[in-house]
Every structure is written in structure tokens, then in C-alpha cells.
Design a protein around this motif. Structure first.
Motif, PDB file in Angstrom:
ATOM      1  N   THR A 100      -0.502   8.447  -0.078  1.00 36.02           N
ATOM      2  CA  THR A 100      -0.046   7.228   0.575  1.00 36.02           C
ATOM      3  C   THR A 100       1.451   7.013   0.411  1.00 36.02           C
ATOM      4  OG1 THR A 100      -2.222   6.206   0.229  1.00 36.02           O
ATOM      5  CG2 THR A 100      -0.383   4.739   0.718  1.00 36.02           C
ATOM      6  N   ALA A 101       1.976   7.296  -0.771  1.00 38.16           N
ATOM      7  CA  ALA A 101       3.415   7.097  -1.005  1.00 38.16           C
ATOM      8  C   ALA A 101       4.251   7.954  -0.053  1.00 38.16           C
ATOM      9  CB  ALA A 101       3.756   7.409  -2.452  1.00 38.16           C
ATOM     10  N   GLU A 102       3.846   9.208   0.120  1.00 36.63           N
ATOM     11  CA  GLU A 102       4.590  10.088   1.022  1.00 36.63           C
ATOM     12  C   GLU A 102       4.399   9.660   2.469  1.00 36.63           C
ATOM     13  OE1 GLU A 102       5.041  14.853   2.121  1.00 36.63           O
ATOM     14  OE2 GLU A 102       3.906  14.236   0.323  1.00 36.63           O
ATOM     15  N   LEU A 103       3.208   9.176   2.795  1.00 33.23           N
ATOM     16  CA  LEU A 103       2.964   8.692   4.151  1.00 33.23           C
ATOM     17  C   LEU A 103       3.878   7.513   4.468  1.00 33.23           C
ATOM     18  CD1 LEU A 103       1.088   8.906   6.697  1.00 33.23           C
ATOM     19  CD2 LEU A 103      -0.322   7.131   5.618  1.00 33.23           C
ATOM     20  N   LEU A 104       3.975   6.573   3.528  1.00 35.63           N
ATOM     21  CA  LEU A 104       4.793   5.387   3.744  1.00 35.63           C
ATOM     22  C   LEU A 104       6.285   5.718   3.782  1.00 35.63           C
ATOM     23  CD1 LEU A 104       2.843   2.904   1.455  1.00 35.63           C
ATOM     24  CD2 LEU A 104       2.992   2.826   3.942  1.00 35.63           C
ATOM     25  N   ALA A 105       6.649   6.812   3.122  1.00 33.72           N
ATOM     26  CA  ALA A 105       8.055   7.230   3.136  1.00 33.72           C
ATOM     27  C   ALA A 105       8.419   7.975   4.415  1.00 33.72           C
ATOM     28  CB  ALA A 105       8.342   8.115   1.921  1.00 33.72           C
ATOM     29  N   SER A 106       7.426   8.331   5.220  1.00 38.25           N
ATOM     30  CA  SER A 106       7.673   9.024   6.475  1.00 38.25           C
ATOM     31  C   SER A 106       8.229   8.043   7.506  1.00 38.25           C
ATOM     32  CB  SER A 106       6.378   9.634   7.019  1.00 38.25           C
ATOM     33  OG  SER A 106       5.764  10.478   6.069  1.00 38.25           O
ATOM     34  N   GLU A 107       8.854   8.574   8.519  1.00 36.37           N
ATOM     35  CA  GLU A 107       9.342   7.725   9.614  1.00 36.37           C
ATOM     36  C   GLU A 107       8.173   7.440  10.549  1.00 36.37           C
ATOM     37  OE1 GLU A 107      12.673   9.449  11.551  1.00 36.37           O
ATOM     38  OE2 GLU A 107      13.928   9.469   9.752  1.00 36.37           O
ATOM     39  N   LEU A 108       7.647   6.221  10.465  1.00 41.81           N
ATOM     40  CA  LEU A 108       6.470   5.846  11.236  1.00 41.81           C
ATOM     41  C   LEU A 108       6.793   4.720  12.209  1.00 41.81           C
ATOM     42  CD1 LEU A 108       3.790   5.677   8.368  1.00 41.81           C
ATOM     43  CD2 LEU A 108       4.280   7.629   9.874  1.00 41.81           C
ATOM     44  N   ASP A 109       6.146   4.762  13.347  1.00 43.57           N
ATOM     45  CA  ASP A 109       6.162   3.627  14.268  1.00 43.57           C
ATOM     46  C   ASP A 109       5.000   2.683  13.970  1.00 43.57           C
ATOM     47  OD1 ASP A 109       8.395   4.426  16.024  1.00 43.57           O
ATOM     48  OD2 ASP A 109       7.085   6.098  16.552  1.00 43.57           O
ATOM     49  N   VAL A 110       3.867   3.274  13.575  1.00 42.69           N
ATOM     50  CA  VAL A 110       2.655   2.500  13.295  1.00 42.69           C
ATOM     51  C   VAL A 110       2.050   3.005  11.994  1.00 42.69           C
ATOM     52  CG1 VAL A 110       0.370   1.828  14.124  1.00 42.69           C
ATOM     53  CG2 VAL A 110       2.204   2.250  15.770  1.00 42.69           C
ATOM     54  N   TYR A 111       1.624   2.080  11.148  1.00 41.52           N
ATOM     55  CA  TYR A 111       0.904   2.409   9.920  1.00 41.52           C
ATOM     56  C   TYR A 111      -0.530   1.938  10.087  1.00 41.52           C
ATOM     57  CZ  TYR A 111      -0.481   2.250   4.960  1.00 41.52           C
ATOM     58  OH  TYR A 111      -1.135   2.405   3.763  1.00 41.52           O
ATOM     59  N   ALA A 112      -1.480   2.865   9.917  1.00 43.82           N
ATOM     60  CA  ALA A 112      -2.894   2.563  10.120  1.00 43.82           C
ATOM     61  C   ALA A 112      -3.680   2.793   8.837  1.00 43.82           C
ATOM     62  CB  ALA A 112      -3.464   3.420  11.249  1.00 43.82           C
ATOM     63  N   PRO A 113      -3.860   1.764   7.989  1.00 44.34           N
ATOM     64  CA  PRO A 113      -4.689   1.921   6.786  1.00 44.34           C
ATOM     65  C   PRO A 113      -6.166   2.013   7.180  1.00 44.34           C
ATOM     66  CG  PRO A 113      -3.243  -0.018   6.660  1.00 44.34           C
ATOM     67  CD  PRO A 113      -3.295   0.413   8.082  1.00 44.34           C
ATOM     68  N   CYS A 114      -6.799   3.128   6.836  1.00 43.87           N
ATOM     69  CA  CYS A 114      -8.203   3.326   7.207  1.00 43.87           C
ATOM     70  C   CYS A 114      -9.048   3.758   6.008  1.00 43.87           C
ATOM     71  CB  CYS A 114      -8.318   4.371   8.320  1.00 43.87           C
ATOM     72  SG  CYS A 114      -7.658   3.823   9.908  1.00 43.87           S
ATOM     73  N   ALA A 115      -8.575   3.444   4.798  1.00 42.16           N
ATOM     74  CA  ALA A 115      -9.348   3.759   3.597  1.00 42.16           C
ATOM     75  C   ALA A 115      -9.881   2.443   3.017  1.00 42.16           C
ATOM     76  CB  ALA A 115      -8.469   4.517   2.608  1.00 42.16           C
TER      77      ALA A 115
END
Length: 351
Positions: A220-235
Motif C-alpha cells: 500500500t505504501a508504494e501504491l500511494l507513492a505512485s502517481e495516481l489519478d484515482v485511488y481504489a481501496p478494495c481490501a
């Protein structure tokens, strides 16, 4: 500390022979029988399980209200490791406890439970949905859960970028299990660029096999550090903490997980930072729409049409939030509470 939030009934269930330890929480029956899934999870202790089921059942009250269902909110948790402790006799024992409530609570699948599990519970109770298609049920509710999240995300994209599509947008999915994997399929078909993570390498491998251009990150930490337009928490829930809300670069948060806000006030931080939050219980209601339809004699066509309405519902929430100058989560709560109040008053009409 465990907090009761106006719950009508909480039942502790134990069956020594099967090893069953479960809690059923009915938050509200203002709109009808409480409807919500059964979570099978290795909680550290009974207090942790109680806190979870109370929060989840309250969320179901609001979810069912916003989905336009004639159902109140309930939830159940079974304490244990589903890989080790799940058995036919345990699930049937659980079904007997559901039956003992006389229809005040209707159950279905959730984390750690699947349609074949509901088939076992249904052998002891009439108040079970989410059964397999072979048993006359609706089957896997993650199909319409993911579809509903996708509709909510389209509405959010329209709000932020002017068009109801994720084409070309970089979407980060936290958790690609039952719901996240199906959401990835819908997003890939729409032309989105996928970034995913999951604690199970096999889960990410399945997505990459279907969509080879997917980027996999470690956690999750690396995902959040990525350049994202949309964050989709699905856990699991509590994905939006103070730290995440203060640092998230994505313009939209829209995912399938329940109870994403770690505490009240997170939605205000997101709004102040220009992050559009699509309320979780609104966009992930496709699954409960699917299992509720089973009670009428299941029709996927009818259930899918109802789940498609999540797009318009999410759009209305954004409009109300702008009109009243409040975060979307507050606007959604107000809409749900208004429906519960207005429809609940019908109980005063003697039939």
C-alpha cells in the motif's frame, strides 16, 4: 473502546460441538429486515470482533438506504481462520442462529465466505442469500459490487474531468481479490492504466495474466507513492488514515472496501485538499443489490439495471455536497437518513 451506535440487537452465538463463535449485529430495521453479509476472520479477540461487526452493521444501514432497498442494516462475524476452521457443521450451526432471529436478519457472503458456504447455512435457515446458482441463488455478489464501484468512479471522473470515463487515467487498486480483480477488468476495458497491490502474489498474478500492461507494486505504501489519478481501496477498512488523507496525490478516492474512513473528519481533510471522495457505502452497494434481488427470485438483468443506478446516485451526492458546501460523505449520510426517516414513518400506517 467498543461503541454501540443505536443498535437494535446484538447476538453472541456459540456452538461448542462445531467450534462456532459468532456475533450478529442488527443496527436498524427502520426500512425492513436487516440485510448484510457474514465475515469469517481471525480476529485477535472477541472485543475486536464486536467492534468490527458494530461498525459494519451501521454501514449496512446507510448502504441499504442509499441503494433504495427495503432493508435495514445488519452484519455478522464468525471468529476464526476460514482456511482452518470453516466446516459444513460450523456453517450449518451458524445458519440455525440466523434462523432463530425469525427473519429480522438476512445474511449473505462477505470477506472469508463464499456462495457454497451460504448453501450450507441455507440448509438450516430461510434467511440466507448469496447462494450458488445451482441452489437457486444469485451466486458471487462481487460481480455487481465491482460494477457498482465502477459506476461510482465514472460519476466521480465526470465531476473532476468532465467525462464519465477512466480512459487514460492511472488507477491504483489496493487489493485485487473478489471485488478488486473484477474492478480491474472493468477499468481495463474502459482504457484505464492499472497499478495494483495485494498481500497475495497469486491475486496480482491473475490480474497481470489478464491485463499484461498492469503495474504491480509491493504494498500500500508504494501504491500511494505512485502517481495516481484515482485511488481504489478494495481490501479491508480504515484505508483512509490521517497520513493518507494528508499526502494522497490522487484526485479521486473510490473503492470497494467498507468503512474506508478511519475516523470522522477524514472526509473534510480530503475535501480541503481537493480530493473527491465517493462514499464507500454508496458505490459498493452493487453486491447487496444483487443478493437482495435473490429474495424476489433472482434476475441478473434486473439486478444489474438497479446497480447501474449507482452512477446517478453518486452524481446526486456530489451535486448535494456542492449545494450545501459539505463533503460528499456528509451529503450521503443526509440523504440516507432522510430516506430512513421518511419511509420509516410509513410504519405508522396500520395495514
Amino acid at each position: 473502546m467498543t461503541v454501540f451506535q443505536g443498535h437494535e440487537q446484538v447476538v453472541f452465538c456459540a456452538d461448542k460441538a462445531s467450534g462456532l463463535r459468532a456475533i450478529i449485529a442488527i443496527h436498524s430495521t427502520a426500512l425492513g429486515p436487516a440485510l448484510g453479509g457474514t465475515r469469517f476472520y481471525p480476529y485477535a479477540d472477541e472485543d475486536e470482533a464486536l467492534a468490527d461487526v458494530l461498525e459494519l452493521s451501521r454501514g449496512m444501514t446507510y448502504k441499504n438506504a442509499m441503494a433504495g432497498l427495503d432493508h435495514g442494516g445488519g452484519k455478522a462475524v464468525i471468529i476464526g481462520d476460514p482456511a482452518r476452521d470453516k466446516s459444513e457443521v460450523l456453517l450449518r450451526a451458524y445458519g440455525r442462529f440466523v434462523q432463530s432471529l425469525g427473519g429480522r436478519y438476512v445474511t449473505a457472503c462477505d470477506v472469508g465466505t463464499y456462495s457454497p458456504d451460504m448453501d450450507y447455512a441455507a440448509r438450516e435457515s430461510r434467511f440466507v442469500t448469496g447462494r450458488t446458482e445451482a441452489a437457486g441463488g444469485a451466486g458471487d455478489s462481487s460481480i455487481l459490487t465491482a460494477f457498482g464501484v465502477f459506476q461510482g468512479m465514472r460519476a466521480a471522473a465526470e465531476r473532476v474531468w468532465g467525462r464519465p470515463t477512466l480512459r487514460g487515467r492511472r488507477v491504483g487498486i489496493q487489493g485485487v481479490g473478489k471485488v478488486g480483480r473484477r474492478l480491474a477488468d472493468l477499468l481495463a476495458e474502459d482504457g484505464a492504466r492499472l497499478v495494483i497491490c495485494d498481500v497475495d502474489p497469486a491475486a496480482t498474478a491473475r490480474v497481470v495474466a489478464a491485463h499484461p500492461m498492469t503495474t504491480v507494486v509491493e504494498g500500500t505504501a508504494e501504491l500511494l507513492a505512485s502517481e495516481l489519478d484515482v485511488y481504489a481501496p478494495c481490501a479491508l477498512g480504515q484505508a483512509l488514515t490521517d497520513e493518507v488523507a494528508a499526502t494522497l496525490d490522487a484526485r479521486i478516492v473510490c473503492g470497494g472496501a467498507n468503512n474506508q474512513l478511519s475516523h470522522p473528519g477524514i472526509e473534510k481533510v480530503l475535501a480541503e485538499r481537493g480530493v473527491l471522495y465517493a462514499p464507500d457505502y454508496v458505490v459498493n452497494a452493487g453486491g447487496v443489490i444483487q443478493v437482495a434481488d435473490e429474495l424476489e427470485g433472482f434476475s441478473m438483468e434486473r439486478a444489474r439495471a438497479r446497480a447501474a443506478g449507482i452512477f446517478d446516485t453518486t452524481r446526486r451526492i456530489f451535486e448535494l455536497a456542492e449545494r450545501d458546501a459539505v463533503p460528499p460523505a456528509v451529503a450521503a449520510d443526509r440523504m440516507a437518513e432522510r430516506r430512513m426517516s421518511e419511509v420509516g414513518q410509513l410504519r405508522g400506517i396500520w395495514l
